[in-house]
Every structure is written in C-alpha cells, then in structure tokens.
Design a protein around this motif. Structure first.
Motif, PDB file in Angstrom:
ATOM      1  N   PHE A  42       0.579  -1.104   0.205  1.00 46.41           N
ATOM      2  CA  PHE A  42       0.165  -0.067  -0.459  1.00 46.41           C
ATOM      3  C   PHE A  42       0.278   1.142   0.315  1.00 46.41           C
ATOM      4  N   LEU A  43       2.347   0.741   0.309  1.00 45.85           N
ATOM      5  CA  LEU A  43       3.059   1.767   0.452  1.00 45.85           C
ATOM      6  C   LEU A  43       2.623   3.186  -1.160  1.00 45.85           C
ATOM      7  N   PHE A  44       3.255   2.320  -1.600  1.00 43.84           N
ATOM      8  CA  PHE A  44       2.823   2.727  -2.712  1.00 43.84           C
ATOM      9  C   PHE A  44       2.499   3.916  -3.709  1.00 43.84           C
ATOM     10  N   LEU A  45       0.742   3.133  -3.343  1.00 46.91           N
ATOM     11  CA  LEU A  45      -0.352   3.829  -3.580  1.00 46.91           C
ATOM     12  C   LEU A  45      -0.127   5.433  -2.797  1.00 46.91           C
ATOM     13  N   VAL A  46       0.662   5.164  -1.292  1.00 45.19           N
ATOM     14  CA  VAL A  46       0.197   6.914  -0.261  1.00 45.19           C
ATOM     15  C   VAL A  46       1.962   7.700  -0.055  1.00 45.19           C
TER      16      VAL A  46
ATOM     17  N   HIS B 249      -0.191   3.026 -13.224  1.00 47.08           N
ATOM     18  CA  HIS B 249      -0.749   1.743 -13.899  1.00 47.08           C
ATOM     19  C   HIS B 249      -0.787   0.755 -11.987  1.00 47.08           C
ATOM     20  N   ILE B 250      -0.314   1.536 -11.500  1.00 48.30           N
ATOM     21  CA  ILE B 250       0.264   1.153 -10.089  1.00 48.30           C
ATOM     22  C   ILE B 250      -1.009   1.365  -9.765  1.00 48.30           C
ATOM     23  N   THR B 251      -1.499   2.740  -9.685  1.00 50.03           N
ATOM     24  CA  THR B 251      -2.496   3.081  -9.179  1.00 50.03           C
ATOM     25  C   THR B 251      -3.859   2.446  -8.924  1.00 50.03           C
ATOM     26  N   PHE B 252      -4.061   2.188 -10.407  1.00 49.27           N
ATOM     27  CA  PHE B 252      -5.062   1.292 -10.654  1.00 49.27           C
ATOM     28  C   PHE B 252      -5.411  -0.537 -10.273  1.00 49.27           C
TER      29      PHE B 252
END
Length: 1603
Positions: free
Chosen positions: A500-504, A656-659
């Motif tokens: 989830f760190l990729f998102l935040v 890409h990462i977000t979705f």
C-alpha cells in the motif's frame, strides 16, 4: 558550485597536506568562510554526533538494566569458555576487524605525522593556525575511530553491536569528505582537487577506502541469536551475510550453484530457517497485538495489530521506496545531459560526459538495490504474516464451539458473522476459494409449496444470531472451509496489500518529481500536460470501479465452483458408487462456465483499462509537446524528446500502479474484516467466553457439599449454540425442532435434579437414536453451551487425572496405527501390548505387512469401521486418563468382537479404578459390567438413572429391549483375536500397504525444467493455426508501430536543426502523424490481446474439463493412495494459476519476445556494432537465468508441497477437535502446526529471496550494458547525429533491459507452469474403463434382480494378494441374502467386486448380462450400495434424496417411511425431520443413526433391482433396526437384497445366508439348512448367542425380529 580551496594550485607539487602560507590561508578564511565551514571539519562533526548518540544509547541501556535488576544475570550463553575469535563472531570476522583496526591506526599515525611535520604559523597567539585546528580535528576523529575499532575487537559481539555502526558512520564521513574534495572535481571542466594527488595521498585514500567502504561492505555479520538459550545450530546465511552480499543477495550463491549442479534440489539443502522466521518467535512477537485473549484491548480491527507488529518494517520500506523514487531519475537526467552534450558538442559543459554515463549505470543499480531491499523486507513480511495468521487462526479454532449449522439449498449460507460453521470431514484445500464477498440472502419462507422444486432449492436457510445482523454473509459452508479461506485466499489478499506504500508514498513522490523534471526540461508546457492528466483522471477510476465489480462477481462464481468441487471431492467415493459422475461433471462444467463468463468480462475490461492507461500519458505527452512547440514556440530537440519520454513512461507506470493497487487494498480490507470478525465474533466455548465476560461463571461451580472429583450435572440445560434460532419454536420437548425458515435443528438437552456418575466404575448412557446421548458426553466436556435452569445449576468434569475420549465416528490421524494409539504419550511396551490384546487388535495387525507401522491413510482409509473404532478405543485405554468417555464404540463391531472388548477390556486391569462413561445401544452386552445407567428419552431429558436394576424397573422400553436381546453367553477361551496367517487382509482395507507401512504416496515432484508435455497441454488448448497467426501477427504489428513512434519523435526533433526558425517546422503535420501511429498501434494491440483472451478462456475451459473428467473417471484405488487435499489443490489453486498467472505470464513472454526481436532489428539497422554487446548481454542474462531457474523450480515445488500439510493438519485437527480438547492435547497440536509452518516458511523464504538474486543481477547487467553503449556513442567514432544517437540509445537500452526482463518473465512463467505439471499428473492418472456403444445394455435391462457369480476372484491392486478366491453363488430376483463372517473374511470386498470397484476376474451375471461387458455407469446405476459410513450433501433433505430432481415428493416420503424415519419420529411431533429440513455438509447436524436412515432412504429412492446394505444400520438402536428391517421386507419385495450385518437378528429371516471366511465362500444356503449343518460356521455363531432360540425360530419362519 562554489569551492573553497585550502591547498595550492593543481600544478604545484607540494605534499597533499601542505598548505600555502598561513597568512594567505587566514586572509582567505577571514574574507570568505569561517573555519567551521571548512569541509575537513565534517568528519569532526560526524564524530561528535556519534559520541552524543552513543552516550545516550549507553545511558538508555544502563537505565533499562537497572529497572530489570531483579532478573539480571550473566549472559545465558557464557563467553568465558569461547575463544577470542569466537567472542567477536568467528575467525573471518576477527580478521576483518583486526585489519580495520590496523587501518584506523595507520590513518591515526598519518594524521599525527601531518600535525607534527606540517608548517604552522605560531606568531599570533590570538589567532591559532587554522591548519593546525583542521589536522588536530582529524587526529581526534581517527583516535575515536581507533578506540571504537579496538572495542569491537575485544568485547563480545552481542554487547558491541552499535559500535560497528558508529565506526562505519565516522569512517564513511571521512571518506565522503575526501571524495567531495578530490574526486568530484575530476568529473568537471572547471574545478580542481583541493589536495595534491601524489603517492602518499593515493596510499592514504586507499587505506581510508578500505576501512570506510570496503570493510563495512564485506565484513560478515556476526550471528546473534534472538534467544541466547536456544541458538540455531546452523545460522541462516542471510543472518551472517556481509552488507554487500546482502545487497547483491550473494549469500544465495551456494544455493544457486547447488541447484544448477543437481537434477532436483532437495528440501534439506535449502538455507536454514532464520531465528526471526521461526513461528515460535513470530507467535511471541505478534499474538500480543492480534490475539484478542492477549492484547487486552477489547474488540479491535486486525489492521491495528499488523501495524503494531510490522511498524519497524514499514519504516524500512518507506526509506527504500523513497530512495527508489529518487534514484530512478538518475538515468533520465543522465540521458538528458548526455544528449545535450552531443547536441552542443560540449559547448559550455561543466561536467564531463563520463559522469552522466556513470549515472546510466549507478542510477539503475542503486535503484534496483533499493527496490530489491524493499521487496526482500516485504516478502519477509508476507511469509511472516502467513505464519502468524495461520497459527493464530488455528489456535483460535481450538477455542471455537463446534455447532451444527444446517444449510438448505445448493448454496452454503452461514448466519451472522458471529456464527461458526459446521464441522465436516477435512477438505484440506491448499488455496480454497477466494474471499467471498458479502451477499444479502433471503431466508426461505414458511409454507413453501412442496411441489415447486426450483423455488425450494433456491431458498436459503438462514439462522439468526444472538445479535441480529443487518446483512447476512455468504461464507464457507463448513468450519474447515471457512478456516481454509482465512489462511489461503484471505491471507493472500492481506499479504498482497503490503504494497500500500506504493499508493500513499511511492506514486505521489514519483509524480511530484516527474512534474518537476518535466518543468525543468519543458517549462510551463509541463503544466498543460498536468491539466490534461487531471482532466482524464476520472476515466481510469471509472474503469477500475467496473473492474472491481466484475472481480467481485467473478469471486462469487469462483467460490461457488470451489464449494462444489470441494464437496464433490469429499464425496467422490459415493459419487462413483452411485454412478453420478456424468451428472456431477455436468454440474461442475456449468459452474465453470459461469466463472469463465466473468473472467472474460474482467479480461475485456482489463484491456480497456490498459488502453486507457496507455492513452492518458500519451495524450498528456502530445498536449505537452504541442504546448511546448506551437504555443511557446520552442524547438523540440533530441535531448528534450528522449529524456521527457522516459519520464512520461514513469508517469504512465504510476497510473498502472494506482489502478492496480486500489482494488487490491479494497480486497485486503474485506479480508481483514473477515479475519477481525473471526477473531472477535466467532462463538467460543463457554470456558473461553467466560475469560472475556465473567457473567455466568458462578453457575458452573458445584456447591461445597459436592466432592471435587464428582462427575455430573444439576438442573442443567445445554444447547449446541449460544442462542437458539429466533425463527424456530423452542420448547422443552423439542429435539429436532426444525423450522422451514431456519433450517437449524434446535436441540436442547436437559438434566433435571442432580445426576452424578459413579466414580471408578463403568457407567452407561442409553436411549433411542437422536435422544442426545452424544450431547450428554459433549456437555460434560463443555463443548455445548450451558444454560443454567436456576442459580444453583452446575456441571462438572474434573480433569486433574486426565480425560480420554473415543468418538462415535472414530477419528484417526494420517499417521501409523502405533502413533494413533500412543497419541503423543510415552511408549510403554508392556502396556501397549496389553492394549492391543484387550482391544482385539492383534489379529488385525497380523494382517498388515507393516503391522502397527502401517499408515492408516487419510480419514483412516486402510481401516474398516470396526478397526477405526477399536484404534480410538485403544487410544483411550492406553492413556493414563482417570476418566474415559466412550461414545458407542461397540456399534461398528460384530457381536463376538464386542463381547471380547467387554470381557477383556472393560473387565480388564487397564480400566480398573478408572471411571468409564459408555454410550451404547448394546445394553444387553454390558449389563453385567455396568454399575450405573442413565437413560435418555427422545425429548432430550433424563428418563431414569441408577443401577441397572433400578433403570430397568423405571424404563419399561429399556427392560423390553434388554429382555429381547438377552445377555450374550460367556464364550470361554474364544480366540477371535489370534493371528491367522492364512487369512486374507481386512477386506475393507482399500490398499495393501508396503513393507514400510506407507499407504499415501509422496507428493509428486517433477525434476528439471517444465516438460514440453505440460506446456503443450496449455499451448494446444489456446487454439489452432488461425489463433497463432492473428495473435503473433498483431503483436509484431503493434511492436513495429511502437518503434516507428519513437523514431518519428526523433525525426521530428531533428527537423529543428535544419531550419533557422523553430516556427518553420510544420508541427500540426507531425502531431497528426504521431497521433495516427498511436491509434494504429493501439488498435492492432487490442485485436491481438482480444484474440489471446478468448484463446486463454478456451484453454481454461479445456484444461478444467480434462482434469475433472480424469478425476471423476479414476479408480477407487487411486483415490485411496492420494489425499483429497491434493486433488482439491489441483482443482482450485492450480486451475486458478491457469486462469491467471500462467495466462498472463505467457502473454507477457510472447509480447516481450516479439519486442526483443523488433528492437534488435532496429538497433542493428541503425548501428550494426550494437549487436555484439547485445548478444553478450543476452548471453550473460540467459546464463544467469539458467542458474536461477534450476534452483527456483526445485524450491517452488518444495514450497508448493510444504503448504498442503499445513492445511491438511488443519482439516484433521478440526475434524477431531472434540477429541483433541478432551485429551487436553491442544499444546501438542499447536507445536505440530508450528513445525509444519516452519517447514513451509523455510521454502517460501528461499523462493522469494531467489527472485531477488536474479532481479538484482539482471538490473546490474542492464545498467552495465547501457553505460557501455553510451560510452561508445560518446567517445567512439561519431557517425550518428543526436537524434539518431538518442533513438539508438533508447532502443539499445530497451533491448538490453528487455533481454533481462524476457529472461525474468521466462523464468517466472516456468515457475508458474509448475501448476501445469501438477495438473498434467492428474490428467494422466489410471482410469476406469470408458463407456462404449457395445457396453450399453438393452432398454428393458434389468428386468429382474437375478445374480449369478462364477469363479470370482478379487484384489485391491494389480500386484496385491487375492481378497476373494473362487466365489460361486446364484441369487434369484427378490431374494434376501445375508452375508456374515469374521473381520477380514471378505464381506465388503464382495460388495465392491459386484460393482467392479476393485480388480476382479471371473464372471458376474446380472439379469443374464455379464457385468464385465457392461458400461460402469449402467452397472452401478442399477445396483445401489449403502456403506457403513453414510455421506450426505449440504442442502435440504430433498436434495440429498433426489440431488438431480428426478422424483416427486410422494416418492421421497415413501422412501423415508420405508427407511424407518417416520417410526423413529412418532414421539417427537413438534420437530419432525421433513423434506424441507436443512442438512449441513456431511450431515453434521444429524446423529450417525439418522444419517444411516437417510442414506437408506436415498438408496430406496433409486429403486434398483439389487440393493446392498453394508452394515447400514450399525449405528441405530435395536428398536429402530427392527423397524427398518420390517419396512424393507414390506417395501422391497421385488428387490434382491444383500445385507452385510453383525447382528444375526438382522439377517436370520433372510432367504439365504452366505458365510465367508478368509476370502472364500464356505457356506451358502437357507438359514434353516445351515443351522442343521453340524460344525457349520453359522451354526456355531448362533450357538454362541443367548438368543439362540429366537434366531432358530426366525430361521424356521416361526417369528421375526419383531416378535
């Protein structure tokens, strides 16, 4: 960059420490910088910081020890006996530390020498010489460093862990200072080193590099065990690896080479388990945060527990992911500056191009190290989470109340979150189903029409919980399934959300830096692109929401299929015996089609999502370039185009990462909710619930006048659940109170007054079927919910002396017979042999080649029902428990074995002085042993209690039953247990064990690369020639278009070099051309991808159908030697891999292969010389890949095989949960669970770490190739302009990275293709004969039930011994035949041979047709067998009797009446079992006797001409058995009935009786004729019986069993 020069000019030849005159220095200092700003003071500042931190650390440790002074002791592992080198970590570490210390001393000596010999100005006292201060500071720094090095050399490593960190920090600060002063200027055109570079400086800097960089990187890490009292005998390599080895994962080199040099890497060659990976450590670390019984913070969400456990790891992940973001921009910046240098010819350049070239290497390498470190920590967290959650769920399951939830309808509906689910036979599904989404279900309404079958079957039975839930959840229909879901799919979802760190953090930081970079390169036009991105942002979000909805629906369909698969595999034997394979196959295929519909929708939406993610950055790029050229009028140079393209590619990656991440996090939230609900809301046993809520605890304590060792109840009532169903009617007299809207049996056991069992004696619990005898025992254990009738209510079972328990449905583990009997107790040979003798097991063991070392198989497959019952009895007797509770252990035994058990065991010395509470229907057999009897009535109340005499006087029915049965005659010296070598093995034993006792074959492990047969299974299933032409053609077309796009941009940029005014370049023309290329590429790719989607769906369908066909068509023998869990794994986990990873990895592999070939052609076309380094990079990458895959395939296979036993242990333990808790064996099972988890963890850690090994090497090779290529382009012959150079470099870099990515994906595909291997193994298993046209019988067949058997031989395996030998007999249609014989005589083998379930020779004629010529479906569809252990489906009673809706209700009710159900329920009008009654999976909400009655009714419904009853009424009481036999005689007059029975009264009025002995038919005639035969076996059996006169009368036709 402003520099302050301390030394003289570069051209002078003074020593590097020599300064210009002090006056010059002081003047310069006064006019520019104060002395504290000098770079040579940086090491002093670092040392001062280190001292401050170290002092604080020492103070903190001292304070902590002061507070722990009472428990303070010497180091548990004494270091006084260790050598000096061992104290500091070993010889290698000592050598490194010693060399480092010598280096520090050398540096200290150099600094002192400089301080002494350097010229200083002493003329001014007010102003000390600045050079003196600087050199003095270095002396201080090196003195401090030398002291730290010496301490590290002398003090034990555990006490100086922080010293090494401080030493490394200080020395690195010194080294960095000199790099800044003297190396950085070499990379510029404008600066010079601050110190003169001579031999002394080179030596000085070399020593400094060694102690400050090389040594910290290469010195191994000393092993410091987490538990000093229990150090690991072999530390894990990662715990002792050096920093460089850790960053490059070189500590795995031995594993990689071992795998490369061997065909298969065995499990014991994997790296040892690290201390911090052991489940025992993880349990201590994590349970205090997650276990509601330990954290003491009340109900709270599991997410906060994980935050508490992994907070340190998330700090490391945040640092690494930030470093990854920053370093990922080094390569684009280097590319931009490099192309700018080529465009301008180096005009006004301040930095030399070799620095930018180095960025092309160091940028990707450092970024890769950061990323791989991140993944290393993240995957370690993943494995830790798997270990923690698996053990937590298991240990919490040991506290759960097992409740009998029923589920009407084809779906399994559980009530509210607080309800647990029904326990059934273990289905050890490796991956079970994915998390099931919440689904609102409507309960079926009362008064449903009895004729509307479809409406009835669709109705779902719901159950109210104690707290009404607004929405009911669809969950696994049984407890094992629910737990498997939690520890497989839910756990997988939770683990995947670790990113989830990729998102935040990652995406926001990356986007900000991308925009900053674009602003630097493109100016304000970058914000036009940002506006475009923001405007289009809702579109991918909308697509993602659709994908999420489709994914949720797909999960539901997958769950439905997996539920059917799991139940089908659990009941596969019954399905084959009933010839339901085709119908079940059709049902499974329909479920698969429902699933594939949603998979197809998901793939199409994924294509739209990909196109959108492809178009948004490109649209952003076009808007940006348009603004940059048309609006701002700038020239689009090569350096701008190619560097900004790289950053736009990064932006696209962020989308890409977000979705990709958002749906994963949402799914993880659902799974975390389910885990939280399981931990906080699952109903627990009363003793655990009291720990949370002390209310009601007072009712459980007996008064003071009751002896502390008393066993009994007072005014107590019990239910299976904490709260009764709100929709049902609760009355004291209801036993099977079933409401159509509830579907749950509302059973209530009541004990009025005081009931005390007699200590040190045998106590009986008797009563009719369904009266609650088993419930009485479970109530004593505390398994049922206690409902006090008044404040003085209590119940008590003292456990101080131990408790043993043998369940009615014998529970055995998949271990040897000996291990099942010992059950963890110490081995006492004398006691053990006594137990075998008294439990009549000696003869049985003599029939096994391996004796008591024989494995019993999954669910005791190698044993008959009687053998399993006696083994569980032996387990209870062997234990030292003072109290032994036995639940109808005699029901599965023939009368003689039962008599032996009573005489030898119940009267034997091993039970003397022990309290035995025995539930039984064989009252007459034990009346002379029992000293106390409790009789239960059909309404769940205690009807009578007291001695045998008192009970018989009070209970007229019991008296009548005992009088009818009479006491068995004592048979002196009866040697039923003496070994008889000439006798065959137990006929119920489904496989002859080998000499080592092994039954279950080891899990198949392939060796080497994935076979072509496995790959072709998938490749040929994708489609034919047309598929491959369209797919490959589309991929080539799309890739060529992409290459042209890149070239087109470079060509566009080069046009600005040919015109004087940038406005002369026709920008609209190039924009339209670029847009057309983008659209063309997108369309071609979409066509190719869609083709592959439909091909992959075709493959998924084909492989599923072949697998199911193969499993349903296999032999019973194969099912005997393969655990159900493995079969389910193939149908769930491996099929899921085919649907997902195998498909996606193959698509990526082909796409990369095509891109690789096209880019290579483009590079060769532009610069043919690139082909040589390209081939070198490809060769090195391929070689690394081969090294990697050789080990990884072995590790992956070991990892897959290590996971199943963990879940298998779950299934077995939870099935026997009552027995485990009764014995108090929870601790042993927890230990075994952790042992199995550790085995899986060891393989899993190696698997994930090997991925890091290959990734870091691929990235390093790619970076080296890119930088080497750039070196050639810059310093080689200049034949290309900047645009073509940029194009060539972009293509070449992409080519090199794609080589490595291709190898990586190829390896990953091969790893995932392991699932294809596993499926192929089960597609090619042994099969029963397939149906043929010649095997179809005539339409009229069978017109009668005539059976003729000629010279029938049978065996369980082709190489096994005969279990039937030359059997010959003939039965006329409608005849009733009894089959008798001692254990091992071949009774069950005969029934199986008639159905061709085992290997036979000879001939069997059924209504004139040879059965060996008939199709199996025709044969088994016209002969019905009822096994001793009935198997029921989840759903309504109607669905169990008529699963394919072929009969009306009248027929079904007639079958129930004929089976004796209605006569059983005459006394319970309030709660009758009807066609609407819901049956839980496995029939868990019914007693064993009730299940046998329903199985009999199901058989009657089929109306076969031949009906076989194999001990089908063994678990019902005599009265019910009598009613069933009367009904069968009346209802099945035209049916040939073959009855295998232990009770002679069941078959004595049969037309004929066959007596089997040692696999031979020794007697066959009418009972009357056989009784006249002197010395006959049947006559001897009758003569041994006390009811001899009645049996003779029955045989002569003068009476019946009812008389």
């Amino acid at each position: 960059m402003e520099q302050y020069y301390l030394g003289v000019s570069w051209a002078k030849t003074q020593p590097f420490w020599a300064l210009s005159s002090p006056q010059t220095y002081r003047a310069a200092l006064d006019s520019t910088h104060p002395i504290w700003a000098d770079t040579l003071l940086v090491p002093a500042y670092a040392a001062a910081l280190s001292v401050a931190v170290l002092v604080l650390h020492i103070a903190a440790v001292a304070t902590k020890r002061a507070f722990k002074r009472p428990s303070h002791a010497a180091d548990p592992v004494s270091t006084s006996s260790l050598s000096w080198t061992a104290r500091v970590g070993g010889t290698e570490i000592f050598v490194w530390k010693f060399l480092r210390f010598l280096g520090c001393l050398a540096l200290l000596g150099s600094s002192i020498y400089l301080l002494v010999v350097s010229p200083h100005d002493h003329s001014t006292e007010r102003h000390p010489d600045p050079s003196l201060l600087l050199h003095a500071s270095l002396v201080g720094v090196y003195t401090y460093a030398s002291a730290l090095a010496l301490v590290g050399l002398l003090v034990p490593v555990r006490k100086v862990k922080a010293i090494s960190v401080h030493l490394g920090f200080v020395l690195f600060a010194v080294w960095s200072t000199y790099v800044y002063r003297d190396v950085w200027p070499l990379a510029t055109y404008t600066l010079a080193p601050l110190d003169d570079i001579n031999k002394f400086f080179v030596a000085y800097f070399t020593i400094l590099t060694f102690v400050g960089v090389v040594a910290p990187l290469l010195v191994p890490t000393p092993y410091i065990p987490l538990d000093p009292l229990n150090p690991s005998p072999e530390p894990a390599p990662e715990q002792t690896a050096s920093l460089w080895s850790f960053m490059m994962f070189s500590f795995l080199d031995p594993l990689v080479w071992a795998g490369y040099r061997s065909v298969h890497l065995a499990y014991d060659r994997l790296p040892a388990l690290a201390d911090y990976d052991a489940s025992l450590h993880l349990k201590a670390r994590a349970f205090k945060h997650l276990d509601p019984f330990l954290h003491g913070k009340g109900p709270r969400h599991a997410v906060w527990g994980f935050v508490g456990i992994f907070k340190r790891e998330y700090v490391v992940l945040s640092i690494m992911i930030s470093l990854r973001v920053i370093t990922s921009f080094l390569a684009p910046i280097g590319l931009n500056r490099l192309l700018n240098y080529l465009e301008t010819g180096g005009l006004n350049a301040t930095v030399k191009p070799w620095l930018w070239i180095s960025w092309l290497f160091w940028g990707p390498l450092i970024s890769a190290i950061a990323m791989q470190w991140y993944i290393f920590v993240a995957t370690r967290m993943l494995v830790h989470a798997e270990s923690i959650v698996t053990e937590l769920v298991f240990e919490h399951a040991l506290r759960i109340r097992i409740k009998e939830e029923a589920h009407a309808g084809p779906k399994q509906i559980t009530p509210a979150p607080s309800e647990t689910t029904t326990i059934v036979e273990p289905e050890e599904d490796d991956t079970s189903s994915s998390p099931e989404g919440s689904e609102t279900v409507q309960g079926s309404e009362s008064g449903t029409s009895a004729t509307n079958k479809k409406k009835r079957s669709a109705s779902a039975a719901t159950t109210a919980s104690s707290a009404p839930a607004p929405e009911e959840k669809k969950e696994g229909g049984n407890l094992v399934g629910k737990i498997n879901n939690l520890v497989t799919s839910d756990l997988s979802n939770i683990s995947e959300a670790r990113d989830f760190l990729f998102l935040v953090l990652y995406c926001p930081l990356q986007i900000v830096i991308c925009l900053w970079f674009l602003y630097i390169v493109l100016g304000w036009s970058a914000f036009a692109g940002l506006a475009t991105m923001i405007a289009t942002f809702p579109l991918p979000g909308w697509i993602a929401s659709k994908v999420q909805k489709i994914s949720t629906e797909r999960m539901k369909k997958t769950d439905a299929r997996i539920q059917h698969v799991t139940e089908t595999m659990g009941l596969l034997r019954m399905i084959k015996l009933f010839a339901w394979e085709n119908k079940i196959n059709d049902r499974l295929r329909a479920k698969r089609e429902d699933e594939l519909v949603w998979i197809r929708k998901g793939r199409i939406m994924n294509l739209l999502n990909m196109n959108l993610n492809y178009w948004v950055p490109l649209l952003t790029m076009m808007v940006t370039y348009t603004t940059y050229t048309l609006v701002l009028g700038n020239a689009l140079s090569a350096s701008v185009v190619f560097s900004s393209m790289a950053v736009f590619e990064m932006l696209r990656d962020q989308l890409h990462i977000t979705f990709y991440t958002v749906p994963i996090i949402i799914q993880a939230k659902v799974s975390l909710d389910r885990l939280t609900d399981y931990l906080n809301n699952t109903e627990l046993l009363d003793r655990f619930a009291v720990q949370k809520d002390s209310e009601g605890a007072q009712f459980n304590l007996p008064p003071a006048d009751i002896a502390p060792d008393a066993i009994g109840f007072h005014d107590a009532a019990f239910r299976w659940a904490n709260a009764p169903p709100t929709s049902g009617t609760t009355t004291p007299g209801s036993v099977i109170s079933t409401s159509t809207s509830s579907g749950r049996r509302n059973f209530r056991l009541r004990v009025d007054g005081t009931l005390l069992f007699k200590r040190g004696a045998l106590n009986l619990v008797v009563g009719p079927t369904g009266s609650g005898k088993t419930s009485l025992l479970l109530a004593l254990f505390g398994e049922l919910h206690f409902e006090p009738e008044n404040p003085t209510s209590w119940y008590q079972l003292p456990r101080e002396g131990g408790v043993a328990y043998a369940a009615q449905e014998a529970w055995v583990q998949n271990e040897t017979i000996k291990q099942n009997i010992l059950f963890g107790a110490p081995y006492d040979e004398e006691r053990y042999k006594k137990v075998l003798y008294q439990c009549a097991l000696e003869r049985d063991l003599s029939l096994f080649d391996a004796g008591d070392e024989t494995e019993v198989g999954e669910k005791g497959l190698t044993l008959s029902g009687g053998q399993k019952a006696r083994i569980t009895l032996a387990r209870a007797i062997y234990s030292q428990a003072a109290i032994v509770l036995l639940d109808d252990v005699l029901s599965a035994l023939d009368v003689h074995t039962s008599k032996w058990i009573v005489d030898k065991c119940f009267k034997g010395d091993l039970v003397h002085g022990r309290t035995i509470i025995l539930v039984t229907h064989n009252v007459a057999l034990v009346t002379d042993v029992a000293e106390f009897v409790v009789s239960l009535s059909i309404d769940g109340r205690v009807l009578s209690r007291g001695t045998i005499t008192e009970a018989l006087l009070k209970d007229k029915k019991l008296l009548a039953e005992v009088t009818k049965a009479q006491e068995e005659i004592e048979i002196e010296e009866q040697a039923i247990d003496e070994p008889k070598p000439d006798e065959v093995a137990d006929p119920n034993k489904v496989h002859q064990p080998k000499k080592d006792g092994k039954l279950i074959v080891a899990e198949e492990i392939e060796e080497g690369h994935v076979s072509w047969a496995a790959l072709s299974l998938y490749l040929y299933s994708l489609g034919g020639v047309v598929f491959w032409i369209v797919f490959l053609g589309g991929m080539f077309g799309a890739e060529i278009t992409t290459i042209i796009q890149t070239y087109f941009l470079g060509y566009w940029g080069s046009q600005y070099d040919k015109v004087a005014d940038p406005k002369d370049v026709p920008v609209p023309k190039y924009l339209l051309g670029y847009g057309a290329l983008l659209l063309t590429g997108s369309i071609i790719y979409s066509i190719a991808y869609t083709t592959f989607v439909f091909g992959s769906l075709r493959a998924s369908r084909s492989i599923h159908n072949r697998l199911i066909d193969s499993i349903l068509g296999t032999t019973l023998r194969w099912l005997d030697v393969v655990p159900t869990s493995r079969v389910i794994t193939r149908c769930t986990q491996d099929l899921r891999a085919v649907d997902g990873p195998v498909s996606s990895e193959l698509s990526d592999l082909i796409e990369l292969g095509v891109a690789l070939l096209c880019k290579l052609c483009a590079v060769i076309f532009m610069s043919p010389i690139f082909v040589v380094p390209g081939m070198i990079a490809a060769s090195v990458g391929w070689w690394c890949g081969q090294l990697y895959i050789a080990s990884q395939l072995s590790v992956k296979r070991e990892m897959s095989n290590a996971r199943s036993p963990v879940l298998g242990h779950f299934g077995a333990a939870i099935t026997g949960l009552t027995s485990i808790r009764a014995y108090g064996a929870e601790a042993a099972f927890k230990t075994e669970s952790m042992k199995r988890i550790d085995k899986y963890t060891r393989a899993a850690r190696s698997f994930y770490n090997l991925n890091r090994w290959i990734c870091i090497r691929m990235d390093a090779i790619g970076g080296l190739f890119s930088s080497g290529l750039a070196t050639y382009l810059v310093y080689g012959p200049h034949t290309l302009d900047a645009a073509k150079t940029g194009f060539s470099l972009v293509m070449a870099v992409a080519f090199s990275s794609m080589i490595l990515w291709f190898v990586r994906v190829l390896n990953q595909f091969e790893v995932e293709a392991n699932s294809l291997e596993r499926i192929l193994q089960y597609v090619s298993i042994e099969q029963e004969p397939k149906p043929t046209e010649e095997g179809k019988p005539p339409a009229y067949w069978p017109a009668s039930g005539d059976l003729r058997v000629e010279h029938l031989d049978a065996k369980y395996s082709t190489d096994g011994p005969l279990v039937l030998n030359d059997i010959n007999f003939e039965l006329k249609s409608g005849e009733r035949v009894g089959v008798v014989g001692r254990t091992g005589s071949g009774k069950s083998s005969l029934t199986l041979s008639l159905l061709r379930c085992i290997f036979t020779s000879g001939h069997v004629y059924y209504d004139g047709l040879a059965t060996d010529k008939l199709n199996l479906e025709a044969l088994r569809g016209n002969i019905t067998i009822i096994p001793q252990q009935p198997e029921l489906l989840s759903g309504s009673l109607r669905q169990n009797l008529d699963p394919f809706e072929e009969h009306d209700d009248a027929t079904l009710n007639d079958a129930l009446r004929a089976a004796g159900l209605f006569s059983l329920q005459e006394e319970s009008e309030e709660g009758r079992i009807t066609l609407e009654t819901a049956i839980s999976s496995g029939g868990g909400n019914l007693s064993l006797g009730q299940r046998q009655i329903i199985a009999l009714a199901r058989a009657i419904t089929r109306r076969s001409k031949v009906l076989i009853l194999d001990e089908a009424t063994a678990a019902v009481d005599y009265a019910t058995d009598t009613a069933i036999q009367e009904s069968i005689r009346r209802e099945l007059k035209d049916v040939t009935l073959i009855t295998v029975a232990h009770r002679l009264r069941t078959i004595m009025d049969a037309d004929k009786i066959m007596v089997l002995d040692a696999g031979r038919l020794v007697e066959f005639d009418s009972p009357k004729a056989l009784l006249k035969k002197k010395g006959g076996l049947l006559r001897s059996l009758v003569d041994e019986s006390a009811d001899k006169d009645e049996l003779i009368a029955m045989a002569n036709g003068e009476g019946s069993s009812s008389s």
